[in-house]
Design a protein around this motif. Structure first.
Motif, PDB file in Angstrom:
ATOM      1  N   PRO A 136      40.509  38.930  47.670  1.00  0.00           N
ATOM      2  CA  PRO A 136      39.072  38.740  47.516  1.00  0.00           C
ATOM      3  C   PRO A 136      38.338  38.410  48.815  1.00  0.00           C
ATOM      4  N   TYR A 186      46.313  39.881  42.298  1.00  0.00           N
ATOM      5  CA  TYR A 186      45.633  39.983  40.992  1.00  0.00           C
ATOM      6  C   TYR A 186      44.972  38.639  40.710  1.00  0.00           C
ATOM      7  N   PRO A 187      43.621  38.574  40.834  1.00  0.00           N
ATOM      8  CA  PRO A 187      42.966  37.293  40.519  1.00  0.00           C
ATOM      9  C   PRO A 187      43.150  36.965  39.028  1.00  0.00           C
ATOM     10  N   GLU A 188      43.019  35.693  38.698  1.00  0.00           N
ATOM     11  CA  GLU A 188      43.173  35.264  37.301  1.00  0.00           C
ATOM     12  C   GLU A 188      42.245  36.071  36.377  1.00  0.00           C
ATOM     13  N   CYS A 201      42.070  39.233  35.843  1.00  0.00           N
ATOM     14  CA  CYS A 201      41.622  40.542  36.345  1.00  0.00           C
ATOM     15  C   CYS A 201      42.117  41.647  35.418  1.00  0.00           C
ATOM     16  N   GLU A 253      46.577  33.425  38.882  1.00  0.00           N
ATOM     17  CA  GLU A 253      46.617  34.532  39.833  1.00  0.00           C
ATOM     18  C   GLU A 253      48.056  34.939  40.111  1.00  0.00           C
TER      19      GLU A 253
END
Ligand SMILES: O=C(O)CCC(=O)C(=O)O
Ligand SMILES: [Fe+2]
Length: 250
Positions: free
Chosen positions: A67, A112-114, A116, A206
Motif C-alpha cells: 500500500p 494482501y491487506p486485511e 482484500c 494481512e
C-alpha cells in the motif's frame, strides 16, 4: 538456527491433494518466518515496486499490492528475499520436493491487506517454468484449487470421494509447491475473506506470500545454485531473445 529435522517434513501422499501439488504446513522455522517478515517489511532494495500485476517477466524480486511506497531501509542489516528463502529451498531440494540442479531467478512478494479481494482463480503464466514454490506469512487463508478440464472436473464431481474443487489451509510458515499436472492443468486462487476451514471462521488479517519462480528459457542451464544471479539470468534471457529473433527472421 537449529539443525532442521528432515524426518519431520517427509512429504506424505496425503499432503498431495492433486498430482504435482505438495503442501508442507509448518515447514518454515519460526526464525525463518521472522526473517522473511523482516525482509518483506524492509521492502525492495533496488527493484521497482508495482501495485498491479504486470508481466514480471524479468529476473529479480517483484513486489505487488504494497500500500505504500516501500523503500529499502538503508544500512539496515536485513538479508534480501532470495537470501532469506535459500535455507528452506535447500531443505526442499534435500527432501526431493525440488529436483537437483533446479534454480530460481524470480520471487514475487504479494501483500494482501486485511479483507482484500484475494487473488482470482488463475494458472500461473507460461513464461514461468514448471515449478512454483509459495511461502505464507501472516493471516491464514484458504487456497482453492480447481481443474481446468471440465471432464476432469465432472468426473471428480460425480465421485463422492473426490470433490471437484480442493481447498488448502495456508497458515503462516506453510510452504506449497506446484509442479506438473497441478501447475498446468489446474487453476488456483484465494477468495476475499473471511474464510472458513473445518467449520471454523479464520480470523482476518494481512498476509504476505512469496512465490519463487524460474523464467522459462529453452537454453536454461542446470545449476547447483538455488538462486541464479541476476547477471546469469540476464545473459540467459538475452540468448533467448536472440534465439527468438533468429527464429522470427527465418
Ligand atoms: O498468495 C499466494 O499464496 C498465491 C499467489 C499466486 O497465486 C500468484 O502470485 O500467482
Ligand atoms: Fe498463482
Amino acid at each position: 538456527m537449529a539443525t532442521p529435522d528432515f524426518q519431520k517434513f517427509e512429504p506424505s501422499p496425503s499432503l498431495s491433494l492433486v498430482e504435482g501439488f505438495t503442501h508442507l504446513p509448518n515447514f518454515l522455522e519460526p526464525e525463518e518466518v521472522q526473517a522473511l517478515k523482516d525482509a518483506a517489511a524492509a521492502g525492495p532494495k533496488d527493484e521497482t515496486l508495482s501495485t498491479g500485476r504486470p508481466l514480471a517477466a524479468t529476473p529479480g524480486v517483484h513486489w505487488h499490492g504494497f500500500p505504500r511506497t516501500h523503500s529499502w531501509q538503508n544500512g539496515a542489516q536485513i538479508a534480501s528475499i532470495p537470501e532469506t528463502c535459500l535455507p528452506a529451498l535447500h531443505r526442499l531440494r534435500h527432501l526431493g520436493v525440488l529436483p537437483a540442479r533446479y534454480s530460481f531467478d524470480q520471487a514475487i512478494v504479494n501483500f494482501y491487506p486485511e479483507g482484500c479481494e484475494g487473488i482470482r482463480m488463475h494458472v500461473d503464466r507460461a513464461n514461468f517454468d514448471d515449478i512454483i514454490v509459495g511461502f505464507s506469512l501472516g493471516a491464514a487463508v484458504v487456497m482453492d484449487l480447481e481443474p481446468l478440464d471440465t471432464q476432469e472436473h465432472d468426473e471428480a464431481a460425480s465421485d463422492p470421494t473426490r470433490s471437484h474443487a480442493k481447498h488448502v489451509l495456508l497458515e503462516e510458515g506453510s510452504v506449497y509447491v506446484f509442479s506438473g499436472h497441478v501447475r498446468w492443468k489446474w487453476k488456483h486462487g484465494i477468495k476475499q475473506g473471511p474464510h472458513r476451514y473445518a467449520d471454523e471462521e479464520l480470523p482476518l488479517g494481512e498476509r504476505t506470500s512469496i512465490t519463487l519462480r524460474r523464467l522459462r528459457r529453452p537454453d536454461q542451464k542446470e545449476s547447483d545454485d538455488l538462486w541464479m544471479t541476476h547477471q546469469e539470468s540476464k545473459k540467459c534471457a538475452q540468448n533467448h531473445l536472440r534465439h527468438l529473433q533468429l527464429v522470427d527472421a527465418c
